[in-house]
Design a protein around this motif. Structure first.
Motif, PDB file in Angstrom:
ATOM      1  N   TRP A 208      40.898  44.384  36.353  1.00  0.00           N
ATOM      2  CA  TRP A 208      39.863  45.318  35.930  1.00  0.00           C
ATOM      3  C   TRP A 208      39.083  44.779  34.733  1.00  0.00           C
ATOM      4  CZ3 TRP A 208      37.519  49.420  37.904  1.00  0.00           C
ATOM      5  CH2 TRP A 208      38.138  50.157  38.926  1.00  0.00           C
ATOM      6  N   ASP A 209      39.820  44.299  33.730  1.00  0.00           N
ATOM      7  CA  ASP A 209      39.147  43.791  32.530  1.00  0.00           C
ATOM      8  C   ASP A 209      38.243  42.610  32.858  1.00  0.00           C
ATOM      9  OD1 ASP A 209      40.413  45.700  30.980  1.00  0.00           O
ATOM     10  OD2 ASP A 209      41.932  44.332  30.185  1.00  0.00           O
ATOM     11  N   GLY A 210      38.742  41.711  33.707  1.00  0.00           N
ATOM     12  CA  GLY A 210      37.940  40.560  34.082  1.00  0.00           C
ATOM     13  C   GLY A 210      36.657  40.968  34.789  1.00  0.00           C
ATOM     14  N   PHE A 211      36.780  41.938  35.688  1.00  0.00           N
ATOM     15  CA  PHE A 211      35.617  42.414  36.425  1.00  0.00           C
ATOM     16  C   PHE A 211      34.619  43.114  35.512  1.00  0.00           C
ATOM     17  CE2 PHE A 211      33.687  46.132  38.553  1.00  0.00           C
ATOM     18  CZ  PHE A 211      32.861  45.479  39.451  1.00  0.00           C
ATOM     19  N   GLU A 212      35.107  44.075  34.738  1.00  0.00           N
ATOM     20  CA  GLU A 212      34.203  44.880  33.910  1.00  0.00           C
ATOM     21  C   GLU A 212      33.527  44.056  32.820  1.00  0.00           C
ATOM     22  OE1 GLU A 212      33.190  47.887  34.291  1.00  0.00           O
ATOM     23  OE2 GLU A 212      34.559  48.729  35.775  1.00  0.00           O
ATOM     24  N   HIS A 213      34.277  43.203  32.168  1.00  0.00           N
ATOM     25  CA  HIS A 213      33.693  42.430  31.072  1.00  0.00           C
ATOM     26  C   HIS A 213      32.698  41.395  31.588  1.00  0.00           C
ATOM     27  CE1 HIS A 213      36.022  44.540  28.196  1.00  0.00           C
ATOM     28  NE2 HIS A 213      37.183  44.008  28.528  1.00  0.00           N
ATOM     29  N   ALA A 214      32.970  40.814  32.763  1.00  0.00           N
ATOM     30  CA  ALA A 214      31.995  39.890  33.345  1.00  0.00           C
ATOM     31  C   ALA A 214      30.719  40.634  33.727  1.00  0.00           C
ATOM     32  CB  ALA A 214      32.593  39.199  34.568  1.00  0.00           C
ATOM     33  N   TRP A 215      30.875  41.834  34.272  1.00  0.00           N
ATOM     34  CA  TRP A 215      29.716  42.645  34.669  1.00  0.00           C
ATOM     35  C   TRP A 215      28.873  43.004  33.442  1.00  0.00           C
ATOM     36  CZ3 TRP A 215      26.914  47.073  34.426  1.00  0.00           C
ATOM     37  CH2 TRP A 215      26.222  47.499  35.565  1.00  0.00           C
TER      38      TRP A 215
ATOM     39  N   ALA B 189      26.946  38.636  38.090  1.00  0.00           N
ATOM     40  CA  ALA B 189      27.793  37.913  37.134  1.00  0.00           C
ATOM     41  C   ALA B 189      29.274  37.922  37.493  1.00  0.00           C
ATOM     42  CB  ALA B 189      27.607  38.510  35.735  1.00  0.00           C
ATOM     43  N   VAL B 190      29.677  38.741  38.467  1.00  0.00           N
ATOM     44  CA  VAL B 190      31.093  38.848  38.807  1.00  0.00           C
ATOM     45  C   VAL B 190      31.428  37.964  39.998  1.00  0.00           C
ATOM     46  CG1 VAL B 190      31.329  41.161  37.850  1.00  0.00           C
ATOM     47  CG2 VAL B 190      30.674  40.893  40.255  1.00  0.00           C
ATOM     48  N   ARG B 191      32.668  37.520  40.072  1.00  0.00           N
ATOM     49  CA  ARG B 191      33.094  36.675  41.189  1.00  0.00           C
ATOM     50  C   ARG B 191      33.173  37.483  42.475  1.00  0.00           C
ATOM     51  NH1 ARG B 191      38.630  32.928  41.522  1.00  0.00           N
ATOM     52  NH2 ARG B 191      38.300  32.189  43.675  1.00  0.00           N
ATOM     53  N   PHE B 192      33.764  38.675  42.370  1.00  0.00           N
ATOM     54  CA  PHE B 192      33.834  39.606  43.496  1.00  0.00           C
ATOM     55  C   PHE B 192      33.290  40.948  43.030  1.00  0.00           C
ATOM     56  CE2 PHE B 192      37.539  36.740  43.987  1.00  0.00           C
ATOM     57  CZ  PHE B 192      37.192  36.134  45.177  1.00  0.00           C
ATOM     58  N   ASN B 193      32.711  41.700  43.932  1.00  0.00           N
ATOM     59  CA  ASN B 193      32.134  42.977  43.532  1.00  0.00           C
ATOM     60  C   ASN B 193      33.174  44.093  43.571  1.00  0.00           C
ATOM     61  OD1 ASN B 193      30.016  44.560  42.595  1.00  0.00           O
ATOM     62  ND2 ASN B 193      29.470  45.239  44.658  1.00  0.00           N
ATOM     63  N   THR B 194      34.328  43.785  43.053  1.00  0.00           N
ATOM     64  CA  THR B 194      35.436  44.734  42.979  1.00  0.00           C
ATOM     65  C   THR B 194      36.471  44.125  42.039  1.00  0.00           C
ATOM     66  OG1 THR B 194      36.860  46.124  44.407  1.00  0.00           O
ATOM     67  CG2 THR B 194      36.850  43.793  44.839  1.00  0.00           C
ATOM     68  N   PRO B 195      37.358  44.944  41.454  1.00  0.00           N
ATOM     69  CA  PRO B 195      38.343  44.372  40.521  1.00  0.00           C
ATOM     70  C   PRO B 195      39.441  43.590  41.237  1.00  0.00           C
ATOM     71  CG  PRO B 195      38.711  46.731  40.775  1.00  0.00           C
ATOM     72  CD  PRO B 195      37.447  46.419  41.501  1.00  0.00           C
ATOM     73  N   MET B 196      39.171  42.343  41.496  1.00  0.00           N
ATOM     74  CA  MET B 196      40.168  41.501  42.158  1.00  0.00           C
ATOM     75  C   MET B 196      40.076  40.083  41.623  1.00  0.00           C
ATOM     76  SD  MET B 196      38.457  40.978  45.956  1.00  0.00           S
ATOM     77  CE  MET B 196      39.706  39.817  46.494  1.00  0.00           C
ATOM     78  N   SER B 197      41.200  39.408  41.632  1.00  0.00           N
ATOM     79  CA  SER B 197      41.303  38.042  41.131  1.00  0.00           C
ATOM     80  C   SER B 197      41.241  37.048  42.276  1.00  0.00           C
ATOM     81  CB  SER B 197      42.631  37.870  40.394  1.00  0.00           C
ATOM     82  OG  SER B 197      43.715  38.088  41.301  1.00  0.00           O
ATOM     83  N   GLY B 198      41.125  35.779  41.929  1.00  0.00           N
ATOM     84  CA  GLY B 198      41.201  34.743  42.938  1.00  0.00           C
ATOM     85  C   GLY B 198      42.546  34.728  43.631  1.00  0.00           C
ATOM     86  N   ALA B 199      43.615  35.037  42.884  1.00  0.00           N
ATOM     87  CA  ALA B 199      44.953  35.070  43.477  1.00  0.00           C
ATOM     88  C   ALA B 199      45.042  36.156  44.548  1.00  0.00           C
ATOM     89  CB  ALA B 199      46.000  35.303  42.390  1.00  0.00           C
TER      90      ALA B 199
END
Length: 235
Positions: free
Chosen positions: A189-196, A18-28
């Protein structure tokens, strides 16, 4: 509720999918990595690429003529190859099943990525040393750190991670120059964790709901304490 190991494994796969990357990182941040690598190299090797999500982002850079991702997980590599075909970039990237040691023997690579892959080496120092001794021009390292002093419970869960300053010092001691150093933001972090977590909930079973609640409670404990440092390195 007790969750069987095989069910837990499937739920973790659902979170990871469900996450874009398998680590807390943004597209930017992915764009920053791509720009840095393209400035210093025409070829790049991603060590421990998983399903190749960052490699596929790099494929949008015409300056990078050779992009390779390696991982020991054969299923992840097969998924990466399928993603490359879906995105019509299979002619721009290559994915191989290989260990870090095997991949480091590729002398034709000019830059390497080691993001969340320090466990594949004999420690953080060995990671920086191995990357430097490979002769590459540049590297991007992403690794876990303690942004704040951890509780004893968090130490038990995550181990004795370095501070950001300690991570910098190890990189410099092994010969690298640090072109840039930053940490994943709380938004990342929030984007990664909440998507996961949402990916787990979407499974729709009582076990999934319990597991998602457990992960959310754990995240509240380490949010802002567990960090992820990014080092952009040159020779």
């Amino acid at each position: 509720m007790t969750i069987a190991d095989d069910v837990r494994s499937e739920l973790m796969k659902a979170g990871g999918a469900a996450v874009r990357f398998n680590t807390p990182m943004s597209g930017a941040r992915a764009d920053e990595i791509a720009h840095f690598v393209a400035e210093h190299a025409t070829s790049v090797l991603d060590l421990g690429c998983g399903e190749g999500r960052l490699v596929l982002e790099l494929a949008s850079r015409p300056e990078l003529a050779r992009i390779v991702g390696v991982d020991i997980d054969e299923h992840a590599i097969q998924r990466a190859r399928s993603r490359a075909i879906e995105r019509a970039v299979a002619d721009r990237v290559r994915f191989e099943v290989a260990t870090v040691s095997e991949a480091l023997m590729d002398a034709s690579t000019e830059a390497m990525l080691s993001i969340g892959a320090s466990h594949a080496f004999d420690g953080t120092e060995d990671m920086f040393t191995s990357l430097f001794e490979s002769g590459i021009a540049a590297a991007v390292v992403g690794d876990g750190v303690w942004s704040m002093p951890p509780t004893s419970a968090l130490l038990d869960d995550f181990g004795a991670l370095p501070t950001p300053h300690e991570l910098e010092a190890v990189a410099q001691a092994t010969g690298w120059n640090i072109a840039a150093h930053s940490r994943s933001t709380l938004d990342e972090w929030d984007g990664f964790e909440h998507a996961w977590i949402e990916g787990v909930r979407l499974v729709g079973t009582p076990e999934a709901e319990t597991f998602a609640d457990q992960r959310l409670a754990e995240y509240q404990d380490y949010r802002g304490v567990l960090g992820f440092s990014w080092l952009f390195l040159t020779r």
